[in-house]
Design an enzyme around this catalytic site. Structure first.
Site, PDB file in Angstrom:
ATOM      1  N   CYS A  58       0.822  -1.216   0.000  1.00  0.00           N
ATOM      2  CA  CYS A  58       0.000   0.000   0.000  1.00  0.00           C
ATOM      3  C   CYS A  58       0.857   1.267   0.000  1.00  0.00           C
ATOM      4  O   CYS A  58       1.688   1.471   0.883  1.00  0.00           O
ATOM      5  CB  CYS A  58      -0.937  -0.028   1.206  1.00  0.00           C
ATOM      6  SG  CYS A  58      -1.615   1.579   1.650  1.00  0.00           S
ATOM      7  N   CYS A  61       0.811   3.464   3.051  1.00  0.00           N
ATOM      8  CA  CYS A  61       1.580   2.887   4.160  1.00  0.00           C
ATOM      9  C   CYS A  61       3.061   3.175   3.961  1.00  0.00           C
ATOM     10  O   CYS A  61       3.773   3.518   4.895  1.00  0.00           O
ATOM     11  CB  CYS A  61       1.358   1.377   4.248  1.00  0.00           C
ATOM     12  SG  CYS A  61      -0.381   0.911   4.390  1.00  0.00           S
ATOM     13  N   CYS A 394     -13.329   6.243 -15.628  1.00  0.00           N
ATOM     14  CA  CYS A 394     -13.639   5.152 -14.687  1.00  0.00           C
ATOM     15  C   CYS A 394     -14.093   3.891 -15.413  1.00  0.00           C
ATOM     16  O   CYS A 394     -15.090   3.898 -16.139  1.00  0.00           O
ATOM     17  CB  CYS A 394     -14.700   5.655 -13.711  1.00  0.00           C
ATOM     18  SG  CYS A 394     -15.742   4.398 -12.983  1.00  0.00           S
ATOM     19  N   CYS A 397     -17.569   2.552 -14.770  1.00  0.00           N
ATOM     20  CA  CYS A 397     -18.596   3.381 -15.401  1.00  0.00           C
ATOM     21  C   CYS A 397     -18.766   2.972 -16.862  1.00  0.00           C
ATOM     22  O   CYS A 397     -19.885   2.888 -17.371  1.00  0.00           O
ATOM     23  CB  CYS A 397     -18.214   4.868 -15.332  1.00  0.00           C
ATOM     24  SG  CYS A 397     -17.882   5.459 -13.656  1.00  0.00           S
TER      25      CYS A 397
END
Ligand SMILES: *[C@@H]1O[C@H](CO)[C@@H](O)[C@H](O)[C@H]1NC(C)=O
Ligand SMILES: *[C@@H]1O[C@H](CO)[C@@H](O)[C@H](O)[C@H]1NC(C)=O
Length: 517
Positions: A58, A61, A394, A397
């Site tokens: 991540c 992180c 997106c 979408c």
């Protein structure tokens, strides 16, 4: 308090922090590495410990890592030491599930095993300051001897000079309990100490590490809200530079934020800032003022509906209300232009800027909705309205598009009763009348006829799913023949959402979703 998600500011910061992390990597760590077997035995005995639940892949992180290391080393030197730990959730799946971890990184403060959400910043100095405050009682009893040291414990230290039995003490304690994460609170009962500090009890004084170091509260001490407003207004410098590390403070202040966008070496920067300070002083507590590096945060300027092409520029953002007030052309006397713009803003004379595409001629079964006609279309009392808010980039979408078109066709014959619409939420702002902002794409909402309330669509994104949802929630009779429903249209999962690429400024911490994409 809830705010929209994070900003372009943060993306830049994350990058910087990641780079720093590579440079600062060292072999030994003061961060305790917890596993399922060690968790309880390490966490439960500690009166105070910070635990990060993370995933190595991540990015947020990784950005936090060097700050977390630095904080661990610094906090171990406190007396008593404050411990800092981490749990790798890709290894410790059960442990993280039992802690109900929904995203990475999640930080929790444990007191003898009882968790509370960590709501502080993610930079080393911010983490250290937050944890030091957690180690203090919400309101510290401060003796005459301790006072000098106590005043410098944090950026903002609020001290009440009150006799031991003062009736004001309960109000001040209440404020301290509520805002202990943000400020350090102390109570001085010693009359001599008050005298030495030049204060006549009852009094509340703010000690700050910026601007004027001492500010006396002039309102009544038993006025809880008055004290809170005073703290909010005085806890930020008059005109500071804003960046990811201090944006939260402004977002949480609950008052509009005014930005002077300038190049770092802008020709008129100093003169303009001098004038802006005067304006800022005048509206202290009503509007916060900052300057911002325009080159670095050009996307943030654009998100405030500035063109982002010439500097300096100015904008006011009502973070809570989701409204923006850009001022593009500052002219030859920027200070003056800004002063009169702010005066109009405070006087309620400005109209919020709402970005919109031109109103379109409608040719297809799905209504192409734009901001400028939003109220007219969605608050047409005669019609039920289903709107998809999407972003052109997106993927989910794009997958939904054929289904949406088919849905539009299904209801085309009863257009007088129901509108199936879509709105590009990257080129159109959602007007404040909607009462919501979009956090991820696609967002699908339904507004039954005759009301102002919006319902979230969280069902299956299939023709059947939409038709069923509509028939359950519509106020008009909008039944369509289920057999006419075209189920060959692409099926998409309900949970699939994408976060905006250029997120708007916000305060919710940047999180990675639980599993890698
Ligand atoms: C931390 O603990 C995990 C087990 O929870 C282990 O897989 C990992 O190698 C440890 N990391 C370090 C740096 O010791
Ligand atoms: C059903 O939907 C698919 C995909 O959108 C489309 O190709 C097809 O023509 C539709 N059929 C009918 C009968 O509407």
């Amino acid at each position: 308090m809830r705010f929209p998600s994070r900003s372009a500011l943060l993306a830049t910061a994350a990058t910087a922090a990641t780079l720093a992390g590579v440079a600062c990597a060292h072999d030994t760590s003061d961060v305790i590495n917890l596993s399922k077997d060690s968790f309880k035995s390490v966490v439960d005995p500690e009166p105070l410990i910070l635990v990060e639940f993370f995933a190595p892949w991540c990015g947020h992180c990784k950005a936090l890592a060097p700050h977390y290391e630095e904080s661990a080393t610094a906090l171990l030197k406190e007396s008593p030491p404050i411990k800092i730990a981490k749990v790798d959730c890709t290894v410790e799946e059960d442990l993280c599930a039992s802690q109900d971890i929904q995203g990475y990184p999640t930080l929790k403060v444990f007191r003898n095993g009882t968790p509370a959400e960590y709501t502080g910043p993610r930079k080393a100095d911010g983490i250290i300051s937050y944890m030091k405050k957690q180690a203090l009682p919400s309101l510290s009893k401060v003796s005459a001897a301790e006072l000098a040291d106590f005043k410098t414990k944090d950026r903002v230290v609020a001290v009440a000079y009150l006799p031991e039995q003062s009736s004001h003490l309960s109000t001040f304690s209440k404020v301290a309990d509520k805002h202990r994460d943000a400020y350090v609170f102390g109570h001085v009962a010693d009359a001599e100490a008050a005298k030495a500090a030049g204060v006549t009890p009852p009094a509340v004084v703010l000690y700050r590490s910026f601007d004027e170091p001492e500010i006396k509260y002039t309102g009544p001490i038993d006025d809880e809200e008055g004290l809170e407003d005073f703290l909010k207004a005085q806890s930020v410098p008059l005109v500071d530079e804003v960046g990811p590390e201090n944006f939260m403070t402004y977002a949480e202040a609950g008052i509009p934020l005014a930005y002077y966008f300038t190049e770092v070496n802008g020709a008129n920067k100093d003169a303009d800032l001098k004038a802006i300070r005067e304006t800022a002083q005048k509206y202290r507590g009503k509007v916060n003022f900052v300057w911002i590096d325009a080159d670095k945060f050009v996307n943030h300027a654009k998100s405030l509906n500035l063109a982002g092409e010439s500097w300096p520029a100015f904008a006011i953002q009502d973070i809570q209300g989701g409204q923006k007030f850009p001022l593009e052309k500052l002219g030859s006397d920027a200070g003056k232009a800004i002063a009169s713009f702010v005066e109009d803003f405070v006087g309620g004379k400005l109209v919020a800027s709402i970005k919109s595409e031109p109103i379109q001629e409608q040719t297809g079964p799905v209504h192409v909705l734009v901001a400028d006609e939003f109220d007219k279309i969605v608050y047409d009392d005669k019609k039920d309205v289903l709107v998809e808010f999407y972003a052109p980039w997106c993927g989910h979408c794009k997958k939904l598009a054929p289904t949406w078109d088919t849905l539009g066709e299904r209801y085309a014959s009863i257009k007088d009763k129901i509108t199936i619409a879509k709105m590009d939420a990257t080129t159109n702002d959602i007007p404040p009348s909607a009462g919501f902002q979009v956090q991820s794409f696609p967002t699908i909402k339904f507004k039954p006829a005759g009301g102002r309330e919006w319902l979230d669509f969280n069902g299956d994104r299939t023709i059947e799913g939409f038709v069923e949802f509509i028939s359950l929630n519509a106020k008009n009779d909008v039944k369509v023949d289920p057999s006419a429903v075209n189920s060959t249209a692409a099926k998409t999962e309900a949970e699939q959402h994408e976060k905006p690429k250029h997120e708007e400024v916000s305060s919710a911490p940047a999180l990675c979703a639980r599993s890698p994409r």
